[in-house]
Design an enzyme around this catalytic site. Structure first.
Site, PDB file in Angstrom:
ATOM      1  N   ASP A  28       0.917  -1.290  -0.115  1.00 39.69           N
ATOM      2  CA  ASP A  28       0.098  -0.030   0.147  1.00 39.69           C
ATOM      3  C   ASP A  28       0.725   1.361   0.035  1.00 39.69           C
ATOM      4  O   ASP A  28       2.094   1.265   0.310  1.00 39.69           O
ATOM      5  CB  ASP A  28      -1.030  -0.147   1.276  1.00 39.69           C
ATOM      6  N   ASP A  79       7.644   4.597  -1.684  1.00 42.58           N
ATOM      7  CA  ASP A  79       7.313   4.120  -0.172  1.00 42.58           C
ATOM      8  C   ASP A  79       5.931   3.014  -0.317  1.00 42.58           C
ATOM      9  O   ASP A  79       5.219   3.652  -0.557  1.00 42.58           O
ATOM     10  CB  ASP A  79       7.179   4.891   0.754  1.00 42.58           C
ATOM     11  N   GLU A 117       0.021  -1.476   5.626  1.00 43.77           N
ATOM     12  CA  GLU A 117       1.038  -1.134   6.391  1.00 43.77           C
ATOM     13  C   GLU A 117       0.943   0.227   6.921  1.00 43.77           C
ATOM     14  O   GLU A 117       1.435   0.576   8.080  1.00 43.77           O
ATOM     15  CB  GLU A 117       2.300  -1.553   5.674  1.00 43.77           C
ATOM     16  N   HIS A 170       5.785  10.104   2.182  1.00 49.50           N
ATOM     17  CA  HIS A 170       4.429  10.824   2.363  1.00 49.50           C
ATOM     18  C   HIS A 170       4.222  12.337   2.226  1.00 49.50           C
ATOM     19  O   HIS A 170       3.694  13.020   2.803  1.00 49.50           O
ATOM     20  CB  HIS A 170       4.446  10.656   4.038  1.00 49.50           C
TER      21      HIS A 170
END
Length: 374
Positions: free
Chosen positions: A81, A110, A143, A348
């Site tokens: 994810d 990521d 996750e 992020h």
């Protein structure tokens, strides 16, 4: 032996899938097909039903080659994810080898860089007929939401006692050997409503209770191991009504699990004390999402990684991280592991980027870890 062109193509393909937490179906199907083609035995578990997602965790196994059967297996892990905004992700490979999104979404390095490195390592091993120990692979779902996917995985099928989780930002060669317990909390304060203009004295001001408690509690670093943060406060209904309710949420992180629990008890106690002063009531709940671990620097899982880095002329740097990863639940289930930096930066955010040279490095490291006889 790592094929740069294939590596980049795999990365760009993986990034192109929309794979938000609880919505990893398409990337999961691609990984099942790819792992199977590489000769691994692949199983998808029932995590989807347990967490209300559309895909399960993937477990894959590659038996040891002849002469390597006596070596214990190793587990390699990454997650499927990505965080938001992620819909319509597209990898743009720049002339200098940097890989970015178009700036409107995260890139998804990521953790697509981890999936890429593991798939490339397996391809290199198979096409070059490299001797290797038994290899286990765990690709988890959800996750990014406190490791929910790995938390429902059946670890009884894992044979490995050591693990490499590819999921850390920074230059390849970096590795985290310590991470915290992370708990979130919700504290509801119940007071009494009253008209704020005519009879304010008849009310019990729930927001004032919460504010008084928050004022007493230190936020940020409490010591070298522990942080606390009151993240949200919601309460009240109208400007002319003494608020009868207020809800506070926050989190606590600590490298010391017992310290995290003591900090939670202190937090709850202060809210209860402030509530009693005004005659309010408090309802407090907390959830421990992940447990702290620390892997000794002398452990074989660390020493092996450092030797492989040295072989490639890469400086290894061990660190602690206040972020969680699937290594937390792995550790809780008896595996000793570390989290490897995996060609991901500015994670992020829509400024996230990867780098072709760094992808090559982590793929090469992964090959040698899988083939290590130590």
């Amino acid at each position: 032996m790592v094929q740069k062109e294939r590596l980049v193509q795999t990365f760009c393909k993986l990034v192109s899938f929309d794979s938000p937490s609880y919505g990893e179906r398409n990337i999961c199907d691609f990984l099942i097909e790819t792992l199977t083609a590489l000769g691994l035995q692949v199983q998808e578990d029932h995590a989807a039903q347990k967490i209300q997602g559309n895909a399960g965790n993937l477990y894959a196994y590659l038996p040891a080659t002849k002469g390597m059967e006596q070596l214990p297996p190793l587990l390699f892990s990454g997650h499927m994810d990505t965080v938001e905004p992620s819909k319509g992700k597209k990898a743009i490979v720049h002339a200098d080898g940097t890989i970015t999104s178009d700036g409107t979404t995260v890139l998804g390095a990521d953790d697509c860089s981890a999936l890429t490195a593991i798939l490339e390592a397996l391809a290199v091993i198979q096409e070059n007929h490299l001797p290797h120990r038994a290899i286990e692979v765990l690709f988890s779902v959800a996750e990014e939401t406190y490791c929910i996917g790995a938390s429902v995985f059946d670890f009884s099928q894992i044979q490995s006692k050591e693990a490499y989780v590819l999921d850390l930002t920074g230059a390849v060669g970096g590795a985290a050997i310590q991470a915290p317990t992370l708990l979130s909390f919700r504290i509801a304060v119940t007071g009494k409503a009253s008209h704020a203009g005519f009879h304010p004295e008849q009310g019990i001001h729930a927001i004032c209770v919460a504010a008084s408690a928050a004022r007493r509690l230190k936020n940020g670093w409490l010591d070298e191991n522990t942080t606390r943060n009151i993240g949200t406060i919601h309460g009240g209904t109208q400007t002319n009504i003494v608020p009868a309710s207020c809800v506070v949420t926050g989190e606590i992180r600590s490298f010391d699990h017992e310290q995290a629990m003591r900090t939670w008890e202190e937090t709850k106690h202060v809210f209860e004390e402030e509530a009693r002063k005004l005659g309010a009531a408090v309802s407090a709940q907390h959830t421990v999402h992940i447990h702290a671990y620390q892997t000794p620097e002398q452990h074989p899982v660390v020493q092996r990684f450092q030797r492989v880095c040295a072989k490639h002329g890469i400086a290894s740097q061990l660190c602690s991280t206040m972020g969680g990863s699937d290594n937390n639940p792995l550790s809780e289930h008896g595996l000793t592991g570390m989290v490897l930096a995996t060609a991901m930066n500015n994670c992020h955010s829509c400024e996230e980027y990867s780098d072709v040279d760094e992808l090559e490095k982590i793929a090469a490291i992964t090959v040698d870890l899988m083939c290590s006889e130590e």
